[in-house]
Design an enzyme around this catalytic site. Structure first.
Site, PDB file in Angstrom:
ATOM      1  N   ARG A 359      -7.644  12.260   0.263  1.00 37.48           N
ATOM      2  CA  ARG A 359      -7.305  13.040  -0.972  1.00 37.48           C
ATOM      3  C   ARG A 359      -8.285  13.553  -1.559  1.00 37.48           C
ATOM      4  O   ARG A 359      -8.031  14.722  -2.099  1.00 37.48           O
ATOM      5  CB  ARG A 359      -6.439  11.967  -1.633  1.00 37.48           C
ATOM      6  CG  ARG A 359      -6.430  12.394  -3.098  1.00 37.48           C
ATOM      7  CD  ARG A 359      -6.342  10.928  -4.006  1.00 37.48           C
ATOM      8  NE  ARG A 359      -5.137  10.185  -3.631  1.00 37.48           N
ATOM      9  CZ  ARG A 359      -5.184   8.860  -4.031  1.00 37.48           C
ATOM     10  NH1 ARG A 359      -6.281   8.374  -4.436  1.00 37.48           N
ATOM     11  NH2 ARG A 359      -4.054   8.195  -3.643  1.00 37.48           N
ATOM     12  N   ASN A 493      -2.581   8.146  -8.344  1.00 38.72           N
ATOM     13  CA  ASN A 493      -3.173   6.992  -9.374  1.00 38.72           C
ATOM     14  C   ASN A 493      -3.254   5.854  -8.460  1.00 38.72           C
ATOM     15  O   ASN A 493      -2.262   4.965  -8.152  1.00 38.72           O
ATOM     16  CB  ASN A 493      -2.129   6.857 -10.601  1.00 38.72           C
ATOM     17  CG  ASN A 493      -2.892   5.932 -11.435  1.00 38.72           C
ATOM     18  OD1 ASN A 493      -3.686   5.229 -11.107  1.00 38.72           O
ATOM     19  ND2 ASN A 493      -2.424   5.813 -12.638  1.00 38.72           N
ATOM     20  N   ASP A 494      -4.570   5.751  -7.970  1.00 33.83           N
ATOM     21  CA  ASP A 494      -4.468   4.524  -7.094  1.00 33.83           C
ATOM     22  C   ASP A 494      -4.224   3.077  -7.653  1.00 33.83           C
ATOM     23  O   ASP A 494      -4.245   2.057  -7.057  1.00 33.83           O
ATOM     24  CB  ASP A 494      -6.092   4.524  -6.607  1.00 33.83           C
ATOM     25  CG  ASP A 494      -6.816   5.374  -5.744  1.00 33.83           C
ATOM     26  OD1 ASP A 494      -5.943   5.783  -4.925  1.00 33.83           O
ATOM     27  OD2 ASP A 494      -7.985   5.680  -5.986  1.00 33.83           O
ATOM     28  N   THR A 495      -4.187   2.844  -8.933  1.00 39.23           N
ATOM     29  CA  THR A 495      -4.250   1.691  -9.683  1.00 39.23           C
ATOM     30  C   THR A 495      -2.701   1.265 -10.039  1.00 39.23           C
ATOM     31  O   THR A 495      -2.629   0.219 -10.658  1.00 39.23           O
ATOM     32  CB  THR A 495      -5.013   1.673 -10.855  1.00 39.23           C
ATOM     33  OG1 THR A 495      -4.501   2.742 -11.919  1.00 39.23           O
ATOM     34  CG2 THR A 495      -6.293   2.134 -10.569  1.00 39.23           C
TER      35      THR A 495
END
Ligand code: GLC
Length: 803
Positions: A359, A493-495
């Site tokens: 990404r 948003n990885d989190t």
């Protein structure tokens, strides 16, 4: 407090106070060989892979005063003893009479002076070479003769960067150094872990005769290492011990007696730190840069490279800080993120957990599209080859071995191991490339999918176009109960890591934007059936988004596994998220009234004077059901921090809505080049975008971290050039559609596009934001706002009037 200034003519930032709030770095070389150099001469270098082939030991977490990777000592005879100091400031920390570090394009130059001894040291990696050079001139600036010794030093890391820190017996048992005599009696110090002795050797040498050397840290520091880097015991003696380390912490130190320098007299020395596969090659290669002229030529080549890269787009606007970023520092940063992704920086340490992100790199590559489309093409092929047959992608990969993995998702066995957005970014990247380069043949190029058979051969290959189709199909087939894409482990948003069957409204919008690109491409290729298929997908997703994700004043961000919305006014924390608003506009999903309301909500609820926050309010306490976002205190990183990567998307959305004031204001408020006067609060380099700034829920509001390797770079560049200045490549030419602040009289841009130079002048006599009413090409009026493709190698004058 200011720590330096911009020297635009030299295309440098000049640090004049070495005690910056954190180390400020610069990149040298590329991932093939290179790394970063800090403003006090420390260097983290690697060849090909910062995790598995690291050369210098640079521990960023140690205090700034500590020596890291490389340094230089000078000592001046003083009666029976010596005055010892480092012209780089660290590690001796003397109060230098003059200090500047010129952060240049691919080099750093430290110019300093102490007690009448001046030093001018330029640090760089020549183009396409595997060696770091330091061209160092030492001058006696005093009125009496001075006897000067010069001792450059390197400290090595085990090539396996993590092993260096995880095993303090195996590593030192393997590390060895030996002396090799070079031509003319030069000392070459060769260093390797035993297992690499026969094929991978570091070397450290200079072009001058060294009278002695040291390779063992304990001997150099002295006193069983109770000696310090600020005053190594060995430097009290006339000579070093010339000891070849058989184990232990390996360094390279080379002592040169310059003799008595008369007033005004200079000596130039060139240090080389490189890696080759045999002593014979080292002997041969290191000969080349013993000639300072060859070093100067390499510097000129480097400067020509950057000149060429930068000259492909130059803009002049009424905003000096914007010009500075667009013409020098922002494209420079884009080239760095293109090279290093999120792999190696002062903050991202390449101890194995991060490689090239699918990404991230798909977005980074868009930041160099106008200046280096050929390089972009190369990376696109690599990216597509880590896409799976099913259409989704491996989250990250090692660029050397091309081995991919699922990233952080592997830490959770209860959650899926794919990210819902990864594969979709490649649609944006490939279409950006074809628009820029006009290279439609690329779509037909055959690229493997990731899966391999037992012999390591890819089990399936397909055209680039087919790769993009699979990406879209994957998402279309992976929808949840609201008809929105399933979240997978996470989206951009990885989190935020929700339970299986959660949905992402951001991925819905990214899918929409990717479909818009594909529909435009399919039209360009006259493939009506593809147009029809993707229009149906698009309409379906747009309807689902508007039917389910509208919350009244903005769009929600996720639906949890049980259908509960997140990013809704009904939530206590995380009521509103930035991305589902900006991307609702970028995707064309939001009808005008909703787009206006969503963007106004962003302005009212998320904007601050230092950037737009990612969400609000922040979660206040760890909550495993939400995931990583709750590991941060409110206001930090993804938990309500100013996560800068997302800000340019709002600029683009505002520009698309014709709101030039806000688009520009959002640009201006995060421009690092405009932060020079409040840098004690910001703390990071004022010449690059950081990844994050603490938001106003945090007591240290305004503090930046994770500079250099951020998607902000590519997107701020795209937002400014393609949406605020509005010069955008399309399949049929260069679109001129600025959306600028009303008070501007206009701007100019020189832009190379498909082998012709477009000299664009935009005039704004009626002080509007947007709306080109007349376009003249080489003196002739044309209809529409697209300057055609010329491909004739010539210059063309474009005049656009906003009215
Ligand atoms: C980091 C990651 C990027 C991600 C972002 C938000 O910058 O590199 O991939 O999108 O964080 O979580």
């Amino acid at each position: 407090m200011q720590y330096g200034y911009f020297d635009d003519d030299a295309r440098e930032y000049v640090i004049t106070n070495p005690k910056t709030p954190v180390k400020w770095i610069n990149y040298v070389g590329t991932l093939a060989f290179g790394g970063f150099v800090d403003h006090t001469g420390g260097a983290l270098l690697c060849k090909g892979d910062p995790s598995l082939n690291r050369i210098t030991r640079y521990v960023t977490q140690l205090p700034a005063s500590e020596f890291k990777g490389e340094t230089l000592y000078l000592r001046v005879k003083n009666g029976e003893g010596y005055t010892l100091f480092s012209p780089y400031f660290v590690p001796t920390l003397d109060h230098l009479d003059h200090f500047e570090c010129r952060v240049g394009l691919g080099y750093s130059r430290i110019i300093s002076s102490f007690k009448g001894i001046g030093v001018d040291a330029t640090i760089f990696v020549p183009l396409d070479e595997s060696v770091e050079l330091r061209l160092i001139t030492v001058t006696n600036q005093s009125k009496t003769a001075r006897e000067v010794d010069c001792v450059p030093v390197v400290e090595y890391s085990h090539p396996d960067a993590l092993k260096q820190f995880s095993n303090a017996d195996w590593v030192p048992q393997t590390m060895q150094s030996k002396y090799v005599r070079g031509d003319g009696g030069r000392t070459i110090l060769v260093q390797y872990p035993f297992m690499c002795r026969d094929f991978k050797l570091n070397y450290f040498t200079t072009n001058c005769i060294a009278s002695s050397f040291e390779t063992d840290r304990t001997r150099f520091l002295g006193d069983n290492e109770y000696g310090t880097w600020s005053h190594p015991g060995a430097l009290d003696d006339k000579e070093l011990s010339s000891y070849e380390a058989l184990r232990g912490d390996n360094i390279g130190a080379l002592l040169h007696h310059f003799g008595a320098l008369k007033p005004g007299e200079s000596r130039t020395i060139v240090t080389q730190l490189g890696q080759e596969d045999s002593v014979a090659v080292i002997r041969e290669k290191s000969g080349k840069y013993c000639d300072p002229q060859a070093v100067s030529r390499a510097l000129n080549d480097l400067s020509r490279f950057w000149q060429k890269y930068l000259s492909r787009m130059q803009a002049v606007t009424p905003d000096l800080a914007m010009n500075r970023m667009l013409n020098i520092h922002n494209p420079r940063q884009c080239f760095i993120t293109f090279n290093w992704s999120r792999y190696l920086s002062l903050y991202q340490l390449a101890y194995g957990s991060r490689e090239l992100g699918f990404r991230d790199s798909s977005q980074d590559v868009m930041g160099i599209m106008d200046r280096a489309p050929d390089r972009a093409r190369g990376l696109l092929v690599k990216l597509l080859s880590v896409q799976k047959k099913t259409g989704c992608a491996l989250h990250q990969f090692n660029p050397l071995t091309m081995v991919g993995n699922e990233g952080d998702s592997l830490e959770r066995n209860d959650l899926p191991h794919y990210y819902s957005d990864d594969h979709l970014w490649s649609v944006l990247a490939v279409s950006a490339y074809v628009k820029e380069a006009g290279d439609e043949a690329f779509l037909e190029e055959i690229v493997p999918f990731y899966e391999k058979d037992n012999s390591g051969k890819p089990v399936e290959r397909a055209t680039v176009l087919e790769h993009l189709k699979r990406a879209l199909l994957f998402t279309w087939n992976d929808r949840g109960r609201h008809g929105l894409p399933l979240l997978g482990f996470a989206d951009w948003n990885d989190t935020v890591n929700l339970k299986v069957r959660a949905e992402s409204s951001f991925t819905a919008c990214l899918f929409g934007k990717a479909l818009l690109e594909m529909i435009e491409l399919a039209r360009h290729l006259s493939d009506q059936s593809l147009v029809a298929t993707y229009t149906a997908y698009y309409d379906g997703m747009k309807k689902a988004y508007n039917d389910t994700a509208w919350d009244g004043q903005w769009y929600v961000r996720y639906f949890d596994h049980d259908g509960t919305p997140l990013g809704s006014n009904n939530n206590e924390q995380g009521k509103i998220y930035i991305n589902s608003q900006s991307w609702a506009v970028l995707s064309g999903f939001a009808p005008p009234d909703r787009a206006t309301s969503a963007l106004q909500s962003v302005f009212e609820r998320l904007n601050t004077s230092k950037g737009i926050k990612l969400s609000a309010p922040g979660f206040n306490g760890f909550d495993p059901s939400k995931g990583g976002i709750t590991t941060y205190p409110p206001g930090a990183k993804e938990n309500g921090g100013i996560f800068l990567h997302t800000n340019p998307w709002v600029m683009i959305a505002e520009a698309m809505m014709g709101n030039g004031e806000r688009a520009y204001e959002y640009y201006r408020q995060i421009n690092p080049a405009a932060k020079n006067d409040c840098i004690d609060e910001f703390q990071c380099e004022p010449y690059v975008y950081p990844q994050n700034i603490l938001g106003n829920e945090h007591p240290q509001f305004g503090l930046a971290r994770n500079s250099w390797l951020s998607g902000t770079s590519s997107w701020a560049y795209q937002a400014a050039t393609q949406f605020i200045l509005g010069i955008r490549p399309s399949y049929s030419g260069l679109l001129v559609d600025p959306c600028i602040p009303r008070e501007w009289d206009g701007f100019t841009m020189v832009r190379v596009f498909r082998n012709a130079t477009y000299r664009i002048q935009v005039k704004n006599p009626r002080h509007k934001n947007r709306g080109v009413v007349s376009l003249e090409i080489d003196g002739k009026k044309i209809d529409g706002a697209v300057a055609p493709v010329f491909s004739d190698g010539k210059d063309h004058e474009i005049e656009a009037v906003i009215g």
